[in-house]
Design an enzyme around this catalytic site. Structure first.
Site, mmCIF file in Angstrom:
data_model
loop_
_atom_site.group_PDB
_atom_site.id
_atom_site.type_symbol
_atom_site.label_atom_id
_atom_site.label_comp_id
_atom_site.label_asym_id
_atom_site.label_seq_id
_atom_site.Cartn_x
_atom_site.Cartn_y
_atom_site.Cartn_z
ATOM 1 N N TYR A 169 0.827 -1.211 0.000
ATOM 2 C CA TYR A 169 0.000 0.000 0.000
ATOM 3 C C TYR A 169 0.859 1.257 0.000
ATOM 4 O O TYR A 169 0.640 2.168 -0.807
ATOM 5 C CB TYR A 169 -0.920 -0.011 1.215
ATOM 6 C CG TYR A 169 -1.692 1.280 1.406
ATOM 7 C CD1 TYR A 169 -2.789 1.572 0.615
ATOM 8 C CD2 TYR A 169 -1.318 2.200 2.378
ATOM 9 C CE1 TYR A 169 -3.499 2.752 0.774
ATOM 10 C CE2 TYR A 169 -2.016 3.382 2.556
ATOM 11 C CZ TYR A 169 -3.103 3.660 1.754
ATOM 12 O OH TYR A 169 -3.797 4.834 1.924
ATOM 13 N N LYS A 185 1.266 4.289 -2.802
ATOM 14 C CA LYS A 185 1.039 5.701 -2.503
ATOM 15 C C LYS A 185 2.261 6.543 -2.853
ATOM 16 O O LYS A 185 2.125 7.694 -3.279
ATOM 17 C CB LYS A 185 0.655 5.877 -1.030
ATOM 18 C CG LYS A 185 -0.760 5.411 -0.728
ATOM 19 C CD LYS A 185 -1.774 6.244 -1.512
ATOM 20 C CE LYS A 185 -3.197 5.824 -1.286
ATOM 21 N NZ LYS A 185 -4.176 6.671 -1.994
#
Length: 231
Positions: free
Chosen positions: A141, A145
């Protein structure tokens, strides 16, 4: 930029930050397309629900045609599937990249001419303090990002000539389903939406919503020593 009287499309608008975004834009006087893979879950009577999968080119094209009056695109749809760096499923990591990174890219490519036709407007990318600091338990994740943040910087340069503002929104943990398992202080989704609206009104290119995010950003010149200290 002025928000009242404009038209915004918000991805991932069926819950969490996306739902708060949609409500905040309505309250600021905008017409809102609330987009989600399951639009039947969108219950706000003041928005226009539309079906959208940010990983499906045909779905994106249909949304761009339907929302041809949009001048604000909010790339909020995201997933966090988790997993430590050495044992995480690479299939999950690819899914995180497909939604968080490539989804943002594909949506912005599709809507860039729409925004240009409607005066330039803005692209809002929902990023994270994880753009700058890795969390080992959700390594895929935070990597996605970081990629999304880099992409936002490239899109800012690319869209500037057509008068489109690109606003990156960063925050630490938010009280949503995405962070349900996190046992740390969390801010409210409404706080993120409120700070974003204020950033757009002030023509900002970056919004740091909470104090934790501001501290992380300030530590970047010494990130290896301060953020990844041996324990």
């Amino acid at each position: 930029m002025e928000i009242r009287g404009r038209v915004a499309l918000v991805t991932g608008a069926n819950r969490g930050i996306g739902r708060a975004f949609a409500r905040a834009f309505v309250d600021s006087g905008a017409k809102v397309y609330a987009a989600a893979r399951q639009p039947e879950l969108i219950t706000d009577p003041d928005v226009v629900p539309i079906r959208l999968d940010v990983t499906d080119p045909d779905s994106i094209a249909e949304a761009a045609e339907l929302a041809a009056d949009a001048s604000i695109l909010v790339n909020n749809a995201g997933v966090a599937l988790g997993g430590p760096a050495l044992t995480a499923s690479l299939d999950n990591a690819r899914r995180e990249m497909e939604v968080n990174y490539f989804g943002t890219w594909a949506m912005t490519q599709a809507f860039a001419p729409v925004l240009a036709a409607n005066g330039g407007g803005a692209v809002v990318n929902m990023l994270s303090a994880g753009s700058w600091v890795a969390l080992e338990r959700v390594s895929g994740y935070t990597a996605s990002k970081s990629a999304q943040w880099s992409l936002s910087n490239a899109l800012r340069v690319a869209l500037r000539p057509q008068g489109t503002l690109v606003l990156g929104v960063h925050c630490w943990f938010v009280d949503t389903d995405l962070a349900a398992a996190v046992e740390e202080p969390k801010i409210k989704a409404e706080d993120v939406a409120r700070a974003t609206i204020e950033g757009l009104l002030a023509d900002e290119e970056e919004v740091l919503v909470d104090e934790a995010t501001k501290r992380i950003k300030a530590s970047l010149p010494n990130d290896l020593k301060l953020l990844y200290a041996a324990k």
